[in-house]
Design a protein around this motif. Structure first.
Motif, short mmCIF file in Angstrom:
data_model
loop_
_atom_site.label_atom_id
_atom_site.label_comp_id
_atom_site.label_asym_id
_atom_site.label_seq_id
_atom_site.Cartn_x
_atom_site.Cartn_y
_atom_site.Cartn_z
N ASN A 253 0.57 -1.69 0.06
CA ASN A 253 0.25 -0.34 -0.07
C ASN A 253 1.13 1.99 0.19
N GLY A 254 1.94 1.39 1.46
CA GLY A 254 2.78 2.75 1.22
C GLY A 254 3.72 3.00 -0.19
N ASN A 256 2.51 1.39 -3.20
CA ASN A 256 1.26 1.93 -4.76
C ASN A 256 1.13 3.43 -4.14
N GLU A 257 0.95 3.96 -2.72
CA GLU A 257 0.97 5.37 -2.74
C GLU A 257 1.75 6.24 -2.94
N LYS A 260 1.59 6.53 -6.94
CA LYS A 260 0.40 7.94 -7.17
C LYS A 260 0.76 9.09 -6.96
N ASN A 261 0.90 9.35 -5.72
CA ASN A 261 1.60 10.33 -5.21
C ASN A 261 2.26 11.33 -5.61
#
Length: 293
Positions: A253-254, A256-257, A260-261
């Protein structure tokens, strides 16, 4: 060890597509160094003058030597450029996946690839004219690799170890400073997952240069290379870095975030240019050269 990701087929595809190639200036520097150290010594002129491919030796032109080995060759991006200058080039890598990709994408008649360890090369003593390692030696057991490299090098054989600094400068219109900051912050987050490799790259191989057990050696830093890249290319480059894959395995999750960010920040800065923009991205390369005299 962080290198396990290189064995994954999906990562090899990302790596081949997005990782930058070695500097053309560094490659020219390596070949010039080999010519200086081997081709034009009195011994080598006597040895080579009867070879059919050496008719231009008195003109001072680059001539092919016998064997170059590209260690940690990955998908062959640093291997293929050696092919015109040597009778044979061997690329070795510990990853089946990387070697399979190299055979598919960077083949040549005088280039072969094999799965092998950098610390235990399948080569005879004093059989190699150039041992090359691009974007790789910071992953090796350096003492064992350097000892092995010296073992396989011929008299006057050369060693070339090169990579680039993990930071980059992104140039685009009046947004260069902001775009560069976005990429620096992304790289800083990724680097936390393989600090040792990033320390070597950030120091431009200083400790590796100091560890080379040959007296005849030199250390070249701050060789700038400009690469044209798109927004998708910048995001792809982040994914093609070994440390990002470790990040993704530990914290999907981190990771991918982060992607994305980063992509969103680039889009916010670029606005309607986000999909069409082509940046000048500047990488700072370095190289360690040594000769077994």
């Amino acid at each position: 060890m962080s290198t396990y990701v290189f064995k994954e087929k999906q990562f090899s595809s990302l790596y081949h597509k997005y990782i930058i190639s070695g500097s053309s200036e560094i490659m020219a520097m390596i070949l010039s160094y080999v010519a200086e150290k081997f081709l034009f010594t009195p011994y080598s002129i006597m040895y080579l003058k009867n070879e059919p491919y050496c008719k231009d030796i008195q003109k001072g032109l680059p001539l092919p030597l016998s064997l170059a080995v590209d260690v940690g060759c990955g998908t062959g991006k640093s291997t293929l450029p050696l092919a015109p200058h040597f009778k044979s080039v061997l690329g070795i890598d510990f990853s089946d996946s990387q070697i399979n990709m190299a055979r598919q994408c960077n083949a040549a008649e005088n280039v072969s690839y094999t799965v092998a360890s950098a610390e235990q090369m399948p080569l005879e003593d004093e059989s190699v004219d150039l041992v090359n390692a691009g974007f790789a030696v910071h992953f090796f057991d350096q003492d064992k690799f350097l000892s092995e490299a010296v073992r396989v090098m011929n008299k006057n054989g050369c060693l070339a170890l090169h990579a680039c600094h993990p930071s980059m400068q992104v140039e685009y219109k009046n947004l260069s400073q902001d775009l560069t900051q976005v990429m620096h912050e992304a790289m800083a987050n990724i680097s936390k997952f393989d600090c040792n490799s990033f320390e070597h790259l950030s120091s431009q191989y200083q400790s590796i240069y100091e560890a080379v057990p040959l007296k005849d050696k030199k250390w070249i830093t701050d060789i700038t290379e400009k690469v044209s890249m798109s927004t998708a290319g910048l995001i792809g480059l982040l994914q093609a870095i070994c440390c990002f894959q470790i990040f993704k395995d530990k914290d999907p999750n981190g990771a991918n975030e982060l992607l994305k960010n980063t992509e969103q920040r680039l889009h916010d800065l670029l606005g309607e240019d986000a999909e069409s923009a082509v940046f000048n991205v500047y990488f700072k390369h370095h190289c360690v050269l040594a000769c077994k005299s």
